[in-house]
Design a protein around this motif. Structure first.
Motif, PDB file in Angstrom:
ATOM      1  N   GLY A  57       0.786  -1.231   0.000  1.00  0.00           N
ATOM      2  CA  GLY A  57       0.000   0.000   0.000  1.00  0.00           C
ATOM      3  C   GLY A  57       0.810   1.268   0.000  1.00  0.00           C
ATOM      4  N   ILE A  58       2.084   1.192  -0.344  1.00  0.00           N
ATOM      5  CA  ILE A  58       2.962   2.369  -0.351  1.00  0.00           C
ATOM      6  C   ILE A  58       3.341   2.716  -1.780  1.00  0.00           C
ATOM      7  CG2 ILE A  58       5.157   3.349   0.397  1.00  0.00           C
ATOM      8  CD1 ILE A  58       5.078   1.440   2.778  1.00  0.00           C
ATOM      9  N   ALA A  59       3.180   3.965  -2.141  1.00  0.00           N
ATOM     10  CA  ALA A  59       3.585   4.441  -3.466  1.00  0.00           C
ATOM     11  C   ALA A  59       4.644   5.520  -3.312  1.00  0.00           C
ATOM     12  CB  ALA A  59       2.388   4.995  -4.232  1.00  0.00           C
ATOM     13  N   GLU A  60       5.632   5.474  -4.199  1.00  0.00           N
ATOM     14  CA  GLU A  60       6.651   6.528  -4.272  1.00  0.00           C
ATOM     15  C   GLU A  60       6.251   7.458  -5.409  1.00  0.00           C
ATOM     16  OE1 GLU A  60      11.071   6.547  -5.958  1.00  0.00           O
ATOM     17  OE2 GLU A  60      10.904   5.461  -4.050  1.00  0.00           O
ATOM     18  N   ILE A  61       5.980   8.709  -5.071  1.00  0.00           N
ATOM     19  CA  ILE A  61       5.471   9.667  -6.049  1.00  0.00           C
ATOM     20  C   ILE A  61       6.425  10.848  -6.136  1.00  0.00           C
ATOM     21  CG2 ILE A  61       3.574  11.240  -6.602  1.00  0.00           C
ATOM     22  CD1 ILE A  61       1.731   9.280  -5.115  1.00  0.00           C
ATOM     23  N   THR A  62       6.892  11.139  -7.344  1.00  0.00           N
ATOM     24  CA  THR A  62       7.802  12.266  -7.559  1.00  0.00           C
ATOM     25  C   THR A  62       7.081  13.350  -8.349  1.00  0.00           C
ATOM     26  OG1 THR A  62       9.730  10.810  -7.552  1.00  0.00           O
ATOM     27  CG2 THR A  62      10.009  12.987  -8.550  1.00  0.00           C
ATOM     28  N   VAL A  63       7.211  14.590  -7.897  1.00  0.00           N
ATOM     29  CA  VAL A  63       6.544  15.713  -8.552  1.00  0.00           C
ATOM     30  C   VAL A  63       7.558  16.805  -8.873  1.00  0.00           C
ATOM     31  CG1 VAL A  63       4.398  15.218  -7.311  1.00  0.00           C
ATOM     32  CG2 VAL A  63       5.982  16.937  -6.398  1.00  0.00           C
ATOM     33  N   ARG A  64       7.216  17.610  -9.888  1.00  0.00           N
ATOM     34  CA  ARG A  64       8.050  18.760 -10.248  1.00  0.00           C
ATOM     35  C   ARG A  64       7.216  20.032 -10.098  1.00  0.00           C
ATOM     36  NH1 ARG A  64      10.015  17.186 -14.719  1.00  0.00           N
ATOM     37  NH2 ARG A  64      12.162  16.780 -14.031  1.00  0.00           N
ATOM     38  N   PRO A  65       7.519  20.876  -9.112  1.00  0.00           N
ATOM     39  CA  PRO A  65       6.767  22.127  -8.935  1.00  0.00           C
ATOM     40  C   PRO A  65       6.922  23.032 -10.151  1.00  0.00           C
ATOM     41  CG  PRO A  65       8.036  21.605  -6.967  1.00  0.00           C
ATOM     42  CD  PRO A  65       8.509  20.670  -8.046  1.00  0.00           C
ATOM     43  N   HIS A  66       5.868  23.801 -10.446  1.00  0.00           N
ATOM     44  CA  HIS A  66       5.899  24.712 -11.595  1.00  0.00           C
ATOM     45  C   HIS A  66       6.713  25.969 -11.292  1.00  0.00           C
ATOM     46  CE1 HIS A  66       1.853  22.856 -13.139  1.00  0.00           C
ATOM     47  NE2 HIS A  66       2.812  21.965 -12.954  1.00  0.00           N
ATOM     48  N   GLU A  67       6.910  26.262 -10.010  1.00  0.00           N
ATOM     49  CA  GLU A  67       7.749  27.379  -9.585  1.00  0.00           C
ATOM     50  C   GLU A  67       8.785  26.855  -8.608  1.00  0.00           C
ATOM     51  OE1 GLU A  67       5.541  31.191  -8.716  1.00  0.00           O
ATOM     52  OE2 GLU A  67       3.842  29.804  -8.670  1.00  0.00           O
ATOM     53  N   THR A  68       9.828  27.634  -8.388  1.00  0.00           N
ATOM     54  CA  THR A  68      10.876  27.227  -7.455  1.00  0.00           C
ATOM     55  C   THR A  68      10.289  26.928  -6.082  1.00  0.00           C
ATOM     56  OG1 THR A  68      12.502  28.587  -8.607  1.00  0.00           O
ATOM     57  CG2 THR A  68      13.033  27.918  -6.352  1.00  0.00           C
ATOM     58  N   TYR A  69      10.660  25.781  -5.531  1.00  0.00           N
ATOM     59  CA  TYR A  69      10.150  25.362  -4.228  1.00  0.00           C
ATOM     60  C   TYR A  69      11.354  25.086  -3.327  1.00  0.00           C
ATOM     61  CZ  TYR A  69       7.176  23.052  -0.771  1.00  0.00           C
ATOM     62  OH  TYR A  69       6.501  22.726   0.388  1.00  0.00           O
ATOM     63  N   GLU A  70      11.550  25.952  -2.350  1.00  0.00           N
ATOM     64  CA  GLU A  70      12.697  25.829  -1.457  1.00  0.00           C
ATOM     65  C   GLU A  70      12.284  25.166  -0.151  1.00  0.00           C
ATOM     66  OE1 GLU A  70      14.456  29.640  -0.952  1.00  0.00           O
ATOM     67  OE2 GLU A  70      15.105  29.815  -3.044  1.00  0.00           O
ATOM     68  N   TYR A  71      13.059  24.184   0.283  1.00  0.00           N
ATOM     69  CA  TYR A  71      12.791  23.479   1.534  1.00  0.00           C
ATOM     70  C   TYR A  71      14.107  22.895   2.030  1.00  0.00           C
ATOM     71  CZ  TYR A  71      13.338  19.053  -0.921  1.00  0.00           C
ATOM     72  OH  TYR A  71      13.856  18.003  -1.639  1.00  0.00           O
ATOM     73  N   ALA A  72      14.088  22.345   3.229  1.00  0.00           N
ATOM     74  CA  ALA A  72      15.267  21.697   3.795  1.00  0.00           C
ATOM     75  C   ALA A  72      14.985  20.218   3.995  1.00  0.00           C
ATOM     76  CB  ALA A  72      15.643  22.341   5.129  1.00  0.00           C
ATOM     77  N   ALA A  73      16.002  19.386   3.820  1.00  0.00           N
ATOM     78  CA  ALA A  73      15.849  17.948   4.055  1.00  0.00           C
ATOM     79  C   ALA A  73      15.330  17.720   5.471  1.00  0.00           C
ATOM     80  CB  ALA A  73      17.187  17.242   3.860  1.00  0.00           C
ATOM     81  N   GLY A  74      14.326  16.843   5.595  1.00  0.00           N
ATOM     82  CA  GLY A  74      13.716  16.549   6.888  1.00  0.00           C
ATOM     83  C   GLY A  74      12.386  17.238   7.093  1.00  0.00           C
ATOM     84  N   GLN A  75      12.041  18.210   6.243  1.00  0.00           N
ATOM     85  CA  GLN A  75      10.776  18.916   6.408  1.00  0.00           C
ATOM     86  C   GLN A  75       9.620  18.145   5.767  1.00  0.00           C
ATOM     87  OE1 GLN A  75      11.882  23.001   4.939  1.00  0.00           O
ATOM     88  NE2 GLN A  75      11.244  23.585   7.012  1.00  0.00           N
ATOM     89  N   TYR A  76       8.399  18.536   6.122  1.00  0.00           N
ATOM     90  CA  TYR A  76       7.210  17.915   5.559  1.00  0.00           C
ATOM     91  C   TYR A  76       6.365  18.953   4.838  1.00  0.00           C
ATOM     92  CZ  TYR A  76       5.093  19.568   9.976  1.00  0.00           C
ATOM     93  OH  TYR A  76       4.683  20.324  11.045  1.00  0.00           O
ATOM     94  N   VAL A  77       5.457  18.466   3.993  1.00  0.00           N
ATOM     95  CA  VAL A  77       4.713  19.328   3.075  1.00  0.00           C
ATOM     96  C   VAL A  77       3.254  18.887   3.056  1.00  0.00           C
ATOM     97  CG1 VAL A  77       4.453  19.977   0.639  1.00  0.00           C
ATOM     98  CG2 VAL A  77       6.744  19.724   1.625  1.00  0.00           C
ATOM     99  N   SER A  78       2.328  19.836   2.993  1.00  0.00           N
ATOM    100  CA  SER A  78       0.921  19.487   2.818  1.00  0.00           C
ATOM    101  C   SER A  78       0.616  19.364   1.329  1.00  0.00           C
ATOM    102  CB  SER A  78       0.010  20.525   3.468  1.00  0.00           C
ATOM    103  OG  SER A  78       0.279  21.821   2.973  1.00  0.00           O
ATOM    104  N   ILE A  79      -0.248  18.401   0.989  1.00  0.00           N
ATOM    105  CA  ILE A  79      -0.592  18.122  -0.403  1.00  0.00           C
ATOM    106  C   ILE A  79      -2.105  18.146  -0.573  1.00  0.00           C
ATOM    107  CG2 ILE A  79      -0.568  16.371  -2.225  1.00  0.00           C
ATOM    108  CD1 ILE A  79       2.104  15.421  -1.221  1.00  0.00           C
ATOM    109  N   GLU A  80      -2.554  18.781  -1.654  1.00  0.00           N
ATOM    110  CA  GLU A  80      -3.961  18.772  -2.055  1.00  0.00           C
ATOM    111  C   GLU A  80      -4.050  18.121  -3.431  1.00  0.00           C
ATOM    112  OE1 GLU A  80      -7.456  22.118  -2.534  1.00  0.00           O
ATOM    113  OE2 GLU A  80      -5.645  22.270  -3.769  1.00  0.00           O
TER     114      GLU A  80
END
Length: 413
Positions: A194-217
């Protein structure tokens, strides 16, 4: 009894049907970073009133939203059509005041982050007085004899401080980045169970640090956001990878695992969380992950590699059975390539050769870890237990890093 809040003016436009923009704050001269928003007496008043109403939390959340939408119908569009899965989230976030009221630094950090994150919902400064009014009316209704004028004044003072933090943070954030980022799914891979690995490419620059989490809609469930940790350190091509487990009744997780395909467009909220490598003060690191908690740990390992392997990393993976130890083979291959990485795994509900036991107990057995910075990720119960075990065995609490317990990242749906 109706409560009214006056908050500072905002350059956000006032939507039709909403309460008029306030003229002045209860604390016009209060600095952005508060040192002590409430006195000890005011804190005691708030905690006493909350202890009375806490057993009625379910009923309270229903009443709170009922009067909020009845008095201010324009606010209904800010919330998802189906309220049941997240009915208590707004109220729970507001009541976090009680947990943080005597911890000013984390109080500011939490509510400024919440203010930035709420931009994606279309939250405006003009909404805050309406929410505050309904919050206080709800608390007064259910607190009964524990509610008095000085209790109301303490709650008003606390809410006004929180609102100012959130509004200020949102407006500063608006000046430098969007409220949300569209991102196209560019790769999807099933990891099984039941686990999927999903890779996305943001349309604009998306800055974050390793270890952070993100909300998805997702496009299939508008206004319903769920939090997932990024499973990679920042890449040159800007892509982000998420490990998503489909949970029973999980609309967003189910859509991402079973429905999303290459070419679909989702939306990302701003990055959140302080479980980042820069938080470490020691060269020696202990990483412990349970289940899909491996995702942010994997990102941190990539970040250690990006920085030249200047840390020594001990990684422990835990699961109930061998089949649930997803990602172990990949981590073992990384350990073969990097001398600074050591990997151990443990299962708690299966008789196999090797390490057996719950992850917190295994950490205690292989410790002590008082000379390490510790990063924990996984189910809330595991993280809480591991934190307790490590602290009892000499690890300084400020050296133990994990996401807040109030975030869905650590809470089973």
């Amino acid at each position: 009894m109706k409560f009214r809040f006056a908050l500072p003016g905002s350059r956000h436009a006032r939507p039709s049907g909403e309460a008029p923009a306030p003229a002045e704050s209860l604390f016009a001269g209060m600095p952005r970073t508060v040192e002590a928003p409430l006195s000890d007496h005011e804190t005691d008043l708030i905690r006493t009133s909350l202890s009375v109403i806490e057993p009625l939390a379910g009923e309270i959340t229903v009443y709170f939203h009922a009067i909020l939408f009845a008095r201010h119908p324009g606010l209904r569009s800010v919330f998802p059509p189906d309220m049941d899965p997240q009915r208590d989230r707004l109220l729970r976030a507001l009541l976090r005041i009680v947990d943080l009221v005597d911890d000013p630094e984390n109080l500011v950090r939490f509510y400024e982050q919440l203010g930035r994150d709420h931009r994606k919902f279309g939250t405006l400064a003009a909404h805050f007085p309406a929410v505050g009014e309904c919050l206080l009316d709800t608390l007064a209704r259910y607190a009964g004899s524990a509610w008095a004028p000085e209790t109301a004044a303490a709650w008003t003072k606390a809410y006004d401080a929180v609102a100012r933090m959130m509004i200020g943070a949102a407006e500063r954030d608006e000046a430098v980045r969007p409220a949300a980022w569209a991102a196209t799914v560019v790769h999807r891979f099933s990891r099984g169970h039941g686990i999927a690995e999903i890779t996305v490419r943001p349309h604009e620059t998306y800055e974050y640090a390793a270890g952070q989490y993100v909300s998805i809609e997702t496009p299939w469930w508008p206004k319903r956001w769920r939090y997932y940790s990024v499973a990679n350190a920042p890449r040159e091509d800007g892509t982000l990878t998420f490990h998503v487990r489909a949970v029973d009744g999980g609309t967003v997780s189910g859509a991402l695992v079973h429905r999303a395909s290459v070419g679909d467009v989702i939306r990302l909220g701003p990055p959140m969380g302080d479980m980042v490598l820069d938080a470490a003060g020691h060269r020696e690191l202990l990483f412990a992950a349970g289940g899909t908690g491996l995702a942010p740990i994997r990102a941190l390992i990539e970040e250690v590699d990006r920085r030249g392997g200047r840390h020594n990393v001990q990684l422990f993976l835990g699961a109930r059975t061998v089949a649930e130890l997803y990602g172990l083979d990949e981590m073992l291959r990384l350990a073969q390539r990097h001398h600074w990485l050591t990997v151990k795994s443990a299962v708690s509900h299966e008789q196999i050769p090797g390490i057996r036991g719950a992850l917190p107990d295994v950490l205690a057995e292989y410790g002590p870890w008082y000379e390490h910075d510790v990063f924990l990720s996984g189910p809330a119960q595991m993280v809480a237990s591991a934190r307790q075990v490590l602290t009892l065995n000499g690890t300084a609490p400020h050296r133990i890093h994990h996401d807040p317990f109030g975030t869905p990242v650590l809470s089973a749906p």
